[in-house]
Design an enzyme around this catalytic site. Sequence first.
Site, mmCIF file in Angstrom:
data_model
loop_
_atom_site.group_PDB
_atom_site.id
_atom_site.type_symbol
_atom_site.label_atom_id
_atom_site.label_comp_id
_atom_site.label_asym_id
_atom_site.label_seq_id
_atom_site.Cartn_x
_atom_site.Cartn_y
_atom_site.Cartn_z
ATOM 1 N N HIS A 188 8.400 -7.308 72.364
ATOM 2 C CA HIS A 188 7.871 -6.269 73.245
ATOM 3 C C HIS A 188 6.670 -6.857 73.988
ATOM 4 C CE1 HIS A 188 9.792 -2.711 71.177
ATOM 5 N NE2 HIS A 188 9.816 -3.555 70.161
ATOM 6 N N GLY A 207 9.551 -0.970 61.603
ATOM 7 C CA GLY A 207 10.019 -0.161 62.720
ATOM 8 C C GLY A 207 11.084 -0.818 63.573
ATOM 9 N N HIS A 235 13.627 -9.524 69.404
ATOM 10 C CA HIS A 235 13.080 -9.138 70.709
ATOM 11 C C HIS A 235 11.571 -9.078 70.632
ATOM 12 C CE1 HIS A 235 14.067 -5.475 68.430
ATOM 13 N NE2 HIS A 235 13.039 -4.894 69.018
ATOM 14 N N THR A 242 14.469 -1.342 65.100
ATOM 15 C CA THR A 242 15.642 -0.473 65.247
ATOM 16 C C THR A 242 16.828 -1.196 65.859
ATOM 17 O OG1 THR A 242 14.865 0.312 67.399
ATOM 18 C CG2 THR A 242 14.241 1.620 65.465
ATOM 19 N N HIS A 294 22.004 -14.892 69.540
ATOM 20 C CA HIS A 294 21.750 -13.790 68.612
ATOM 21 C C HIS A 294 21.038 -14.282 67.361
ATOM 22 C CE1 HIS A 294 22.385 -9.872 66.661
ATOM 23 N NE2 HIS A 294 22.415 -10.612 65.568
ATOM 24 N N CYS A 299 23.009 -7.967 72.632
ATOM 25 C CA CYS A 299 24.027 -8.924 73.091
ATOM 26 C C CYS A 299 24.863 -8.295 74.212
ATOM 27 C CB CYS A 299 24.928 -9.360 71.937
ATOM 28 S SG CYS A 299 24.187 -10.603 70.850
ATOM 29 N N HIS A 308 18.443 -7.515 66.896
ATOM 30 C CA HIS A 308 18.518 -8.729 67.720
ATOM 31 C C HIS A 308 17.065 -9.046 68.056
ATOM 32 C CE1 HIS A 308 20.611 -11.159 71.128
ATOM 33 N NE2 HIS A 308 19.295 -11.368 71.265
HETATM 34 P P1 AMP Z 1 12.337 -2.046 67.917
HETATM 35 O O1 AMP Z 1 12.132 -0.596 67.523
HETATM 36 O O2 AMP Z 1 11.127 -2.908 67.732
HETATM 37 O O3 AMP Z 1 13.580 -2.611 67.261
HETATM 38 O O4 AMP Z 1 12.558 -2.039 69.475
HETATM 39 C C1 AMP Z 1 13.770 -1.689 70.072
HETATM 40 C C2 AMP Z 1 13.430 -1.231 71.453
HETATM 41 O O5 AMP Z 1 14.601 -1.231 72.206
HETATM 42 C C3 AMP Z 1 12.827 0.167 71.513
HETATM 43 O O6 AMP Z 1 11.534 0.116 72.099
HETATM 44 C C4 AMP Z 1 13.827 0.930 72.388
HETATM 45 O O7 AMP Z 1 13.206 1.862 73.261
HETATM 46 C C5 AMP Z 1 14.507 -0.193 73.151
HETATM 47 N N1 AMP Z 1 15.853 0.102 73.611
HETATM 48 C C6 AMP Z 1 16.860 0.663 72.904
HETATM 49 N N2 AMP Z 1 17.971 0.757 73.663
HETATM 50 C C7 AMP Z 1 17.652 0.240 74.881
HETATM 51 C C8 AMP Z 1 18.363 0.059 76.105
HETATM 52 N N3 AMP Z 1 19.659 0.436 76.248
HETATM 53 N N4 AMP Z 1 17.710 -0.489 77.158
HETATM 54 C C9 AMP Z 1 16.416 -0.850 77.034
HETATM 55 N N5 AMP Z 1 15.698 -0.726 75.910
HETATM 56 C C10 AMP Z 1 16.290 -0.177 74.834
HETATM 57 ZN ZN ZN Z 2 22.603 -9.675 69.512
#
Ligand code: AMP
Ligand code: ZN
Length: 111
Positions: free
Chosen positions: A100, A91, A98, A93, A46, A7, A96
């Site tokens: 990939h 996995g 997202h 982390t 969100h 966010c 929010h």
């Molecule tokens: P996940 O582990 O599936 O929740 O993916 C989270 C992703 O966010 C990971 O691949 C991180 O490398 C990426 N990530 C974390 N912080 C940032 C950031 N500030 N800018 C871009 N990507 C990020």
């Molecule tokens: Zn969010």
Amino acid sequence: MNDCLFCKIIAGEIPSTKVYEDELCYAFYDIAPMAPKHFLVVPKKHLSSASEITEKDAAVVGHIFAVIAKLTKELDFDGFRVVTNCGEIAGQTVQHLHFHVLGGKPLGAFN
Ligand code: AMP
Ligand code: ZN
């Protein structure tokens, strides 16, 4: 969400390398790429993960996939994989939703 990293990225409070933005979603390069080409697409609304998606989010989720199809063409992806990790065991982390988008090399089978 006050304390959500993505966010804050959407709001421009934390820097990111933007790939694309419209009224519904934001796309940016992953800070720790897992493939030569790796960006993320997030809804501006969100949602904590894919498990929070309901029928009322169908339009935004469909829109995100249309955006992925457009961006992967523009960025010359030669095939790609879309992944959304949901929950710690998968996995996830960042809490929010997202997606990939990975490509740029042969992607092996995943487990
Ligand atoms: P996940 O582990 O599936 O929740 O993916 C989270 C992703 O966010 C990971 O691949 C991180 O490398 C990426 N990530 C974390 N912080 C940032 C950031 N500030 N800018 C871009 N990507 C990020
Ligand atoms: Zn969010």
